[in-house]
Design a protein around this motif. Sequence first.
Motif, PDB file in Angstrom:
ATOM      1  N   GLY A  54       0.356  -1.190   0.253  1.00  0.00           N
ATOM      2  CA  GLY A  54      -0.035   0.035  -0.022  1.00  0.00           C
ATOM      3  C   GLY A  54       0.715   1.449  -0.743  1.00  0.00           C
ATOM      4  O   GLY A  54       1.472   1.326   0.947  1.00  0.00           O
ATOM      5  N   MET A  55       0.855   2.138  -0.630  1.00  0.00           N
ATOM      6  CA  MET A  55       1.524   3.289  -1.438  1.00  0.00           C
ATOM      7  C   MET A  55       0.641   4.611  -1.107  1.00  0.00           C
ATOM      8  O   MET A  55      -0.463   4.410  -1.137  1.00  0.00           O
ATOM      9  CB  MET A  55       2.419   3.389  -2.568  1.00  0.00           C
ATOM     10  N   VAL A  56       0.882   5.373  -0.477  1.00  0.00           N
ATOM     11  CA  VAL A  56       0.378   7.474  -0.419  1.00  0.00           C
ATOM     12  C   VAL A  56       1.661   7.929  -1.071  1.00  0.00           C
ATOM     13  O   VAL A  56       2.677   8.118  -0.416  1.00  0.00           O
ATOM     14  CB  VAL A  56       0.247   7.310   1.122  1.00  0.00           C
ATOM     15  N   ASP A  57       1.524   8.186  -2.389  1.00  0.00           N
ATOM     16  CA  ASP A  57       2.090   8.985  -3.056  1.00  0.00           C
ATOM     17  C   ASP A  57       3.347   8.122  -3.720  1.00  0.00           C
ATOM     18  O   ASP A  57       3.363   7.137  -3.825  1.00  0.00           O
ATOM     19  CB  ASP A  57       2.983  10.094  -2.534  1.00  0.00           C
ATOM     20  N   ASP A  58       4.417   8.104  -3.419  1.00  0.00           N
ATOM     21  CA  ASP A  58       5.163   7.600  -3.078  1.00  0.00           C
ATOM     22  C   ASP A  58       6.295   6.903  -2.231  1.00  0.00           C
ATOM     23  O   ASP A  58       6.930   6.065  -2.155  1.00  0.00           O
ATOM     24  CB  ASP A  58       6.959   8.667  -4.225  1.00  0.00           C
ATOM     25  N   ASP A  59       5.771   6.741  -1.164  1.00  0.00           N
ATOM     26  CA  ASP A  59       6.280   5.857   0.434  1.00  0.00           C
ATOM     27  C   ASP A  59       5.060   4.808   0.887  1.00  0.00           C
ATOM     28  O   ASP A  59       3.982   4.853   0.160  1.00  0.00           O
ATOM     29  CB  ASP A  59       5.597   7.352   1.369  1.00  0.00           C
ATOM     30  N   ILE A  60       5.938   3.637   1.411  1.00  0.00           N
ATOM     31  CA  ILE A  60       4.728   2.694   1.850  1.00  0.00           C
ATOM     32  C   ILE A  60       4.698   2.820   2.798  1.00  0.00           C
ATOM     33  O   ILE A  60       5.377   3.187   3.751  1.00  0.00           O
ATOM     34  CB  ILE A  60       6.739   1.721   2.150  1.00  0.00           C
ATOM     35  N   ALA A  61       3.160   2.491   2.736  1.00  0.00           N
ATOM     36  CA  ALA A  61       2.564   2.332   4.104  1.00  0.00           C
ATOM     37  C   ALA A  61       1.781   1.294   4.976  1.00  0.00           C
ATOM     38  O   ALA A  61       2.514   1.269   6.035  1.00  0.00           O
ATOM     39  CB  ALA A  61       0.908   2.910   4.049  1.00  0.00           C
ATOM     40  N   CYS A  62       2.029   0.744   4.151  1.00  0.00           N
ATOM     41  CA  CYS A  62       1.961  -1.485   4.707  1.00  0.00           C
ATOM     42  C   CYS A  62       2.645  -2.369   3.136  1.00  0.00           C
ATOM     43  O   CYS A  62       2.460  -1.781   2.571  1.00  0.00           O
ATOM     44  CB  CYS A  62       0.259  -0.978   4.865  1.00  0.00           C
ATOM     45  N   MET A  63       2.833  -3.025   3.496  1.00  0.00           N
ATOM     46  CA  MET A  63       2.787  -4.975   2.419  1.00  0.00           C
ATOM     47  C   MET A  63       1.371  -5.839   3.700  1.00  0.00           C
ATOM     48  O   MET A  63       1.129  -6.012   5.124  1.00  0.00           O
ATOM     49  CB  MET A  63       4.097  -4.961   3.152  1.00  0.00           C
ATOM     50  N   PHE A  64       0.576  -6.301   2.714  1.00  0.00           N
ATOM     51  CA  PHE A  64      -0.011  -7.876   3.207  1.00  0.00           C
ATOM     52  C   PHE A  64       0.228  -8.582   2.140  1.00  0.00           C
ATOM     53  O   PHE A  64       0.043  -8.109   1.083  1.00  0.00           O
ATOM     54  CB  PHE A  64      -0.762  -7.006   3.289  1.00  0.00           C
ATOM     55  N   GLY A  65      -0.682  -9.356   2.684  1.00  0.00           N
ATOM     56  CA  GLY A  65      -0.455 -10.767   1.501  1.00  0.00           C
ATOM     57  C   GLY A  65      -1.131 -12.754   2.558  1.00  0.00           C
ATOM     58  O   GLY A  65      -1.850 -12.013   3.601  1.00  0.00           O
ATOM     59  N   VAL A  66      -1.008 -12.657   1.766  1.00  0.00           N
ATOM     60  CA  VAL A  66      -1.186 -14.315   1.710  1.00  0.00           C
ATOM     61  C   VAL A  66      -0.333 -15.922   2.297  1.00  0.00           C
ATOM     62  O   VAL A  66       0.237 -15.729   0.603  1.00  0.00           O
ATOM     63  CB  VAL A  66      -2.691 -14.684   1.891  1.00  0.00           C
TER      64      VAL A  66
END
Length: 155
Positions: A54-66
């Motif tokens: 998950g990005m906001v502009d060019d910055d990473i906000a989160c990562m997720f998966g399974v």
Amino acid sequence: MAKPSVIPATLEHAEAMAPNLRECDRQEIWAASRQYPRDSLRHAVMASSCAWTGMVDDDIACMFGVVPQSLMGGSGFVWMLGTPLVEQHAVMFLRRNRAKVAEMASQFPYLHNYVDARNETAIRWLRWLGFTIHDDEPYGALGLPFHHFEMRHHV
């Protein structure tokens, strides 16, 4: 106005995000596995059948998966780790997460994992997404209280 996006996760994202991980996520990783954020993120991305950043502009906000629980399919360990940016844009990511959880559930009818009982924000988020949160129990490398959480998707 911030521009959100959700893109396929990469190992480069894991490397970039590790130093900025929220303190609650650092504590949860250490309590569960005694791993450092970089190692945990890299492992999660490599083991996942699908993972996003998950990005906001060019910055990473989160990562997720399974991560598939077994080769037989049907069950997956769902995960999400964030930076302080994810909380600054919580409503935006909550809305997007519902769609991604539905996508994961279509591949894995049983999604589950454990969440650190100290991480009240994550527990509220999981409830909002539709997961059942069970009573806490000792879990992980340090045996601290964690809640098992799960979601069953009937196909």
